[in-house]
Every structure is written in C-alpha cells, then in structure tokens.
Design an enzyme around this catalytic site. Sequence first.
Site, short mmCIF file in Angstrom:
data_model
loop_
_atom_site.label_atom_id
_atom_site.label_comp_id
_atom_site.label_asym_id
_atom_site.label_seq_id
_atom_site.Cartn_x
_atom_site.Cartn_y
_atom_site.Cartn_z
N GLY A 207 -18.88 -23.08 16.18
CA GLY A 207 -19.20 -21.61 16.54
C GLY A 207 -17.50 -20.85 15.23
N HIS B 12 3.89 4.77 -0.06
CA HIS B 12 4.02 3.89 -1.28
C HIS B 12 5.23 3.42 -1.09
CE1 HIS B 12 3.60 2.28 -5.37
NE2 HIS B 12 4.64 1.94 -5.26
#
Length: 471
Positions: free
Chosen positions: A185, A450
């Site tokens: 899975g 930033h």
Amino acid sequence: MSTQYDLIVIGSGPGGYVTAIRASQLGMKTAIVEREALGGICLNWGCIPTKALLRSAEVLYLAKHAKDFGLVIDKTDFDLEAVVKRSRGVASQLSNGVKFLMKKNKIDVLEGTARLEKGAPAPKVIVKGKDGKDVSYQSKHVILATGARARDIPQAGLVADGKLVWTYREAMTPDVMPKRLLVIGSGAIGIEFASFYNELGAETTVVEVMDRILPVEDEEISKHAEKEFKKQGLKILTGTQVGNLKPGKNTVTAEITGKDGKKETQEFDRVILAVGIVGNVENLGLEDLGAKIEKTHVVVDGFGKTGVAGLYAIGDLTGPPWLAHKASHEGVMCVEAIAGKGHGEKFDPWNVPGCTYAHPQVASVGLTEKAAKEKGYDIKVGRFSFIGNGKAIALGEQDGLTKVIFDKKTGELLGAHMVGAEVTELIQGYVIARQGELTEQDLAHTVFAHPTISETMHEAVLDAEGRVLHL
C-alpha cells in the site's frame, strides 16, 4: 461522578477530545469515554509518534549529507531503541496534555468500553470499566468518535500477526530493524513508513495495486514523488498485487503478481500492511438503534446526524478523508450545531488539506487536474519547480514542485498540489485561499516574503497567467 450529562463523547482522539472541549466552552456538562489512552490512535499510535520517527530519519539523512553543507561528520548511525523511545515519549507527553485539557475544561473522563442502548432523548451509554462492571449514563446528546483501525484482507491472504506481518502499531515499535521490508500500500501511511525504514537502511519494497503511488494525489505530483523516492533507493512496484503471505520462523514469503501477470515468490524479514482502514463500528449496538452503516462507516448528513435521535458521528468513523484535522473540524461543527451556534453550512471535504510526511513531503487541497477536467471545468494550470527558488537551493532541497489549478472563467482556485521540503506547512496558504474564496488575481497580487520556499506558491500562480518570473 454524575451519570447525567448534556453530552457524552465516545472516543478521545483529535475528533473526540476537541469536540468535548468545544462543548464545555458552550456550557454543556460533558463526559468523554476512552477505553485505552487519551488522545486516541492519532496521539498515541498515529499522527504524532510517526512524525517523531520521521524526524529522526530526517536528522540522519542530513547527517549523512553533511559534506554537502561543508561539514564533517565521521560516522553516522542510529540506535533503534532510542529512536523508538523518543517517539513513545512524545506520544506520552501529548496524551498527558489531553488529560490536563480534560481537567481544565471540567470534562469527566469515563475509562472503559462503551456500548449504546435505546434511551431518550438520546441512546443510553453503558460503560464497562476495567473492573468489568457496567455503569449506565444518560445524556441529551451522544457523539461517536470511535475512529478506525488498520484493514486486513483475509481473502487475499493479507492478515497481520503482530510479529512478522505488521500494522502501523508494530511498525512504530519495532523489536528489530528488518533488512528486507515489504510495504503493501502506497497511501500516506505506507509511504511514510517506507521512507522511515528506507532511510534507516532497510531494503524497502513498496507494492501498490493502482498504476501509481499516492493514488489520491494529483498524478503529476505522485510521479514526481515516485522519482524522488526511487533516487533514495526505494523499490516501487505499481500495478502489482501481493497475496498469500506466509510467515515462517523469522521471515515472510509473499506472492507478487506484476503488471504482466507473472507471479513470483519473494522473501522478506517483515511486512507492513497499509491497505486502508475500517471504521470501529462493532459492539456499539448501532444496528439495534437503527443507525445506517455502509462499508464499516456510519452514514451521516453534513452535520454529523445519524438519523437516530440524539446520536451523532464524526471523524474516521464516518469515512474519508481519514484525517485528524477533519475529525476535529467535524466535531466542532457538530457540537456547535447542537448548541444552536452553527453557521448552517454543511461540512465541505474539498477544503481539507491532505499531507504525507515522507522525504520529500507531499501536500494538497481541492481538486486534482484530472478531477477538475472530469467535472467540466475549463482550467488554467500553473507550475513552479523548486530549482528556481533561492531558499530551496540554499537548503539543498531544490527537488520540489508546486502546482495550482484555476477555473479559467471565474479565477477560482480549484486545487493546489505540492511536493518538496516543508510543503505540509506551506499548503495552509492555499487552504486559506480556498476558504476565503480568493481568486487567481488575489493570489497574484499577494506579497510573499523573500527568501522563502513559499515564493514557489506565488510563482506557480504567476505561471498560470503566463508571467512566471524565475524560470
């Protein structure tokens, strides 16, 4: 202790205990029933301790790559017992934290196993304590938050034995480090354990019956993640089935059928079953009360109502998405509706983020590109690779991708999908955008700090408009 309450919550996982706290805040006399440890599976055997394990693997990964950062670490190794001990300590700390919260909010904790019997205005709650004695409680309202457990598939020979074939519980507290590990899975649970054990040196194979890993994610994102996992040494077999697990003395043999239909038998030291979950609906007396159950999950409306007077259900018990934060949100909505403080809006699963905490991380909210097209939307898609992001490069985490999907007509953000460093934290920005119904233009005009990886979120939006800046 009283036997009369305004609300009794059965199950103390993130859905249950948060619901109980909100009920207490709303002035309800509240009790919560728990048969094991406060915090439920999530805090004790799921969300939290697995993240502690993955953090250890992440630190080990960084230590192994110290040279890339100009650092010298002569030897990298791990102490499995200490790694597990730290994880269990984190779980214990948080479980005790829930205990404190129950006391702080004057919520009675009823220790034992609950079942329901007919009563009014809500079903009676019978709690069998650790002494084996039954105590009957009556409440105006009862909320089921009993969660779910790992799924076996006996007809395919996939049954956990707790020794060689593990569920998440045994995988979280290994007695040995397997040399050869099979993970069946590739959803979030399977991939997270595969990532952990692979980093610690196990030769790890992931088998997925679908044609790609992380099948609920956007196809482009799951393919990107698969590429990165394979770089790290994970062996991934998609379109493949496993059957006839046969535990021996110290190893397990598994019959693996590939895409071409050819069968081969392979031997592993341990196997982890991660093939889904089933709701904990047994022995509660739901059938006698007339509650509707479909595929091991209680059927509810968008407010948690089961159709039985005074009885509600939330969280994993009610079906996908099987996420702790979904359970908590559902519980708050349910109890606020009971108290007449709700907003009158049904629960919307499309605004629930999904996260996978492997390396790299995967996170998403809303529709995949395929689903958006199938629903008939005329879409705009934007993408931005982490290779164009300064912060990601500085961190040594440039292998990532952010993808957004907009309705071309209205500018609605239909879906957002991310793979890479810290995207499980970043996805919340897009969740807020969807909840606040922000448009493509709203996001394009938003200022992102930033240098941050969050700038990839802005650039992906700009890319959808054909004006990406840094690629």
